[in-house]
Motif scaffolding. Structure first.
Motif, PDB file in Angstrom:
ATOM      1  N   SER A 128     -20.830 -19.676  12.317  1.00 17.17           N
ATOM      2  CA  SER A 128     -19.404 -20.301  11.029  1.00 17.17           C
ATOM      3  C   SER A 128     -19.783 -21.139  10.050  1.00 17.17           C
ATOM      4  O   SER A 128     -20.709 -21.143  10.396  1.00 17.17           O
ATOM      5  N   PRO A 149     -15.140 -18.722  11.138  1.00 19.12           N
ATOM      6  CA  PRO A 149     -16.310 -17.922  11.610  1.00 19.12           C
ATOM      7  C   PRO A 149     -16.442 -17.415   9.633  1.00 19.12           C
ATOM      8  O   PRO A 149     -15.866 -16.921   9.338  1.00 19.12           O
ATOM      9  N   ARG A 150     -17.944 -16.743  10.093  1.00 17.53           N
ATOM     10  CA  ARG A 150     -18.797 -16.688   9.114  1.00 17.53           C
ATOM     11  C   ARG A 150     -18.659 -14.919   8.257  1.00 17.53           C
ATOM     12  O   ARG A 150     -19.239 -14.366   9.080  1.00 17.53           O
ATOM     13  N   THR A 151     -17.863 -14.520   7.616  1.00 14.28           N
ATOM     14  CA  THR A 151     -17.783 -13.148   7.520  1.00 14.28           C
ATOM     15  C   THR A 151     -17.844 -12.516   5.758  1.00 14.28           C
ATOM     16  O   THR A 151     -17.846 -11.734   5.439  1.00 14.28           O
ATOM     17  N   CYS A 176     -18.874 -16.103  14.936  1.00 16.98           N
ATOM     18  CA  CYS A 176     -17.811 -14.817  13.865  1.00 16.98           C
ATOM     19  C   CYS A 176     -17.642 -13.579  14.362  1.00 16.98           C
ATOM     20  O   CYS A 176     -16.520 -13.033  13.533  1.00 16.98           O
TER      21      CYS A 176
END
Lengths: 824, 104
Positions: free
Chosen positions: A106, A244-246, A279
């Motif tokens: 994230s 969240p890291r997307t 994520c």
């Protein structure tokens, strides 16, 4: 042979756990694992991030080596071709996969406050973030008073960030939009107490407000809050949650609050692609805690090995010590279940708050909140969803109760009571350290350790504390008896508090206690008969009945003249010589009657006993320190000598080893010692409970950046507390592992003097230092003691005919003895 | 009849070794209750002549010496090893006459 390839995108705690889990489960080695990590450093313990401020040593947070995977650090995956099943990295590497796991984690959420990008504004997520915060604080122009900082966000992470700021000498303002601190975990009553407790610690809490702007005023930061307050600041830290890291776009659907959308098996809509950790949006929910991430990693590892496994649902229970304040929250803490009832005990005087949430019929425990004292957490959390034990809801009721077998005792490693009791009943585990080693329970946050002790009792194997058949007391109890009654002999002690004539267990233990309390020479009077093999002749017995001799060489520093004396003594008595691991010299092959002659030579040359034979301080090893080393920051040799001379001859439950390193490179290996000291720019860091040997353990940081006087004070207290309370032959590492409350409790006793015993501990050590006398000189000056050093009572001076030597590599070594018929 | 030493040379629960004319060795002990015992000095587990240097005490009321090498207990009255029924050491009959300890 590996036939399939797993690519893991992201190398954080959860990605790390996935590799560990798969390596453990993939017994046929089907999977080759390739891990891409964007950061140049390997995965580390982000949960413990605030402790980085104690040492500024990133390696202290390391998770341990990643084995069985091809780890590509500093190389992020930039694109994924799901049709061809190939990932491409920033460096241009292409790797085909059979399964792909997204573990990208994230990013911190930074609210859109005007001025949020100004220099001096930071987020709180990585080691680099902390380095940057420190750089800002160090650069700050304020020279009077403490630095001032603002943490935006009063949740769990925000309070952690505030703690880190305190560790840098900054007084933090914590600003929380919700009307209370930790709104997710704690209710209004608990948060009220929490606020009161943390405000005693130089924190200022502003709730129900947020920052409307941040402006630069010269080189100061001015934050305006929506409630009208203005704060004059050196540094601002955003800690208002995560997203969240997307940014790696695979064309996969995302969850309602972001995150790669996955099913309860952590699978995205592409059956070959999984997402885990922060994520992942697992059935629409994103979890910002590590425990659910670990569960997801286990689920995916199972899937990859062909097992049907689904996410069991997240246990978002939390127990932590924030700024020294216990906070725990478990189950349905906010009583959202229909008809749920609350039982609240708010003791403002004692500074404790507890709330239990039960079902409408008061039969089932649903959850709870504990602030100020979370000691009941280990018992209560596993009971969530189970029957409320009788008496629990009474005023002052506590949990004298038994958990059902399927209750999860350790939520960090998902270990049930059944697993632990099975291991105990099978005889594999007999104490807390062995339970930790074989089930992993208690090795995560450690909050379940009290429960482990209770399970040992429940299984009936809680060892009798009796030292042996002659005493019903534990060593610690005997110590207190001897200290209080001033008994000075074994005969009196066993007569009044035990039975029989003792054995090889209780006699050396009592000898050690008598010596720790200062009762003259260890071979004086009856004490001689209590001493174990080596103490009996003040030398180390070797396999053929001869002895080895180790003179003390404090800190490993020795003059050429003294080296020559050792060489001459060894030559004249035909002794085998070897350099020890503790920076001294061991002389082997002396017979009983030679020991006094050897020591007369050594004592005349200024040597004294090195206590290599005793459960006592051995050596304080050192690196060369500032005197010679280009990198040293303190005089490690000087300190090592001072410590070795201070604690020499100190009898303890087991041997004590120490070391002093002159800088963070740690050449003296201090963290493998019972007490190790590492120099810092500002003073010394003290580590305790380290061990090499059979069960290696890195020592834990007890205090940091202290001056020499304070350092010695803390070591005095630590050693005396250990000597008084440890079991026989229990090294500091096992003692610390088994200590109720662990390191935190130790720190309270040693640093905060929570038991009010520190003055007494220091006085006891002062008495030891005052009374120290060289044991070997004591023997040489006493004909009565000297008379004991003879081979045969009827033929003094006659060498023992069973001892013979041969030569190996230019030195004398023992001829191995025939066993057992030599006698005939 | 082999004289070993004066009784006054013995200290309670602190063994001594004695060399016999045939070159073998005995370990001689004075227990707390004043009785004298003698065993072979060689520890059968290590082969080292060291039993005289072991800790003297009792196990379940039986007087024992514990080998200083690997810590097995030997009954002072029978020589039996209490930790391994397959091992024992020889017991030497002993008496005290006119203040002198003698092997009989």
């Amino acid at each position: 042979m590996s036939t399939r390839t797993l690519v893991v995108v992201g190398h954080g705690m959860v990605g790390h756990r996935l590799v560990e889990a798969l390596r453990a489960k993939d017994v046929d080695d089907q999977w080759r694992i390739v891990v891409f990590g964007e950061e140049a450093r390997p995965a580390y313990d982000r949960v413990a991030l605030s402790s980085y401020v104690d040492t500024w040593r990133a390696e202290d947070l390391e998770l341990g080596p990643l084995e069985g995977a091809d780890l590509r650090l500093g190389d992020a995956v930039v694109s994924v071709d799901r049709d061809r099943r190939v990932v491409t990295s920033a460096s241009g590497a292409e790797v085909s996969y059979d399964a792909l796991v997204l573990a990208t984690g994230s990013v911190p959420f930074v609210p859109p406050v005007p001025g949020r990008d100004l220099p001096g504004c930071h987020v709180y997520r990585t080691i680099e973030d902390l380095d940057a915060i420190k750089a800002t604080v160090d650069r700050s122009t304020r020279r009077i008073g403490r630095h001032s900082g603002m943490v935006l966000g009063g949740g769990l992470l925000g309070l952690e960030a505030a703690n880190a700021l305190r560790g840098m000498g900054v007084s933090p303002h914590v600003v929380e939009l919700a009307p209370r601190l930790m709104p997710i975990q704690v209710d209004e009553g608990g948060a009220g107490l929490l606020k009161r407790l943390v405000e005693k610690l130089d924190l200022t809490v502003h709730t129900g407000t947020s920052a409307s702007s941040i402006e630069l005023d010269g080189d100061r930061l001015i934050a305006k809050l929506t409630n009208g307050l203005e704060l004059d600041l050196d540094v601002v830290v955003f800690s208002a949650g995560i997203r969240p890291r997307t940014d790696l776009d695979l064309g996969l659907p995302l969850g309602p609050r972001g995150g790669y959308l996955v099913d309860d098996a952590c699978r995205t809509s592409d059956p070959n692609v999984y997402a885990i950790g922060e994520c992942a949006s697992i059935e629409g929910t994103v979890y910002g805690l590590v425990a659910p991430g670990y569960s997801m990693a286990e689920v995916v590892a199972d899937q990859l090995c062909g097992a049907a496994s689904v996410f069991p649902g997240a246990d978002t229970s939390t127990k932590l010590k924030l700024l020294g304040v216990d906070v725990a929250s478990f189950g349905d803490a906010h009583a959202t279940t229909e008809g749920a009832l609350e039982v609240v005990v708010n003791n403002a005087v004692a500074g404790t708050y507890s709330k239990l949430v039960v079902s409408d019929d008061a039969k089932t425990l649903l959850g709870g909140i504990l602030v100020g004292d979370a000691s009941q957490y280990a018992m209560l959390r596993p009971l969530v969803g189970k029957d409320v034990p009788a008496g629990l809801l009474e005023p002052g009721g506590s949990a004298e109760l038994s958990l059902p077998p399927d209750a999860q005792v350790c939520s960090c490693h998902a270990v049930t009571k059944q697993t632990i009791t099975d291991a105990i009943c099978a005889g594999v585990c007999t104490d807390v350290p062995t339970i930790k080693a074989c089930t992993k329970a208690g090795t995560g946050c450690g909050s379940c350790v009290p429960m482990l002790k209770q399970l040992l009792t429940e299984c009936g194997v809680e060892q009798s504390k009796a030292l042996c058949e002659h005493f019903d007391h534990s060593r610690a109890e005997l110590f207190e008896i001897v200290r209080a009654t001033r008994i000075t002999s074994f005969t009196e002690l066993v007569g009044k508090h035990g039975r029989g004539r003792g054995c090889d267990i209780c006699k050396p233990a009592v000898a050690s206690i008598l010596a720790s309390l200062g009762n003259g020479h260890v071979l004086g009077g009856e004490q001689a008969t209590l001493q174990d093999t080596n103490d009996r002749f003040l030398a180390n017995m070797q396999r053929n009945g001869t002895y080895s001799v180790v003179p003390r060489i404090p800190g490993g520093e020795i003059t050429p003249q003294k080296l020559i004396v050792i060489g001459e003594v060894a030559r004249d008595f035909g002794l085998y010589t070897k350099i020890t691991g503790g920076q001294r010299i061991d002389l082997f092959g002396a017979t009983v009657d030679q020991l006094p002659e050897i020591w007369r030579r050594l004592v005349d040359a200024g040597f004294e006993s090195g206590h290599a034979y005793g459960k006592a301080l051995r050596t304080v090893k050192s690196c060369v320190g500032t005197t010679w080393c280009r990198y040293g920051v303190q005089d490690s040799v000087g300190l090592a000598i001072e410590l070795e001379l201070r604690y020499r001859g100190l009898r303890s439950p087991h041997k004590l080893k120490s070391a002093v390193s002159g800088c963070a490179r740690e050449c003296a290996e201090a963290r493998g010692k019972d007490f190790g000291i590492i120099a810092t720019e500002n003073g010394w860091n003290l580590y305790v409970g380290g061990n090499g040997g059979f069960t290696p353990r890195h020592a834990d940081l007890l205090v940091s950046d202290v001056d020499t006087e304070s350092l010695i004070k803390y070591i005095d207290r630590f050693l005396m507390f250990y000597i008084r309370t440890a079991d026989r032959l229990q090294r500091t590492s096992a003692w610390l592992e088994g200590l109720d409350g662990g390191l935190e409790h130790l720190r309270e006793v040693i640093v905060d003097d929570s038991l009010g015993i520190c003055a007494d501990l220091e006085a006891a050590m002062a008495a030891h230092v005052e009374d120290y006398a060289d044991e070997w000189r004591g023997v040489l000056e006493d004909p009565e003691k000297l008379a004991r050093f003879q081979s045969f009572v009827n033929a003094p001076g006659t060498p023992d005919p069973t001892i013979s030597f041969r030569e190996e590599r230019g030195q004398r070594v023992p001829v191995l003895l025939g066993i057992p018929e030599v006698a005939q | 009849m082999t004289p070993v030493c004066e009784l006054s040379a013995l200290r309670p629960e602190q063994g001594v070794a004695a060399l016999l004319p045939d070159g073998s060795q005995v370990a001689v002990f004075l227990t707390f209750d004043g009785s004298v015992h003698a065993l072979d000095n060689i520890d059968p587990f290590s082969g080292a002549a060291v039993l005289a240097r072991g800790i003297v005490g009792d196990r379940g009321g039986r007087p024992v010496v514990v080998s200083p090498v690997y810590k097995q207990a030997f009954d002072l009255t029978t020589g039996a090893c209490l930790d391994s029924p397959d091992h024992s050491v020889a017991v030497h009959p002993v008496r005290v006459r006119d203040g002198v300890v003698e092997l009989t």
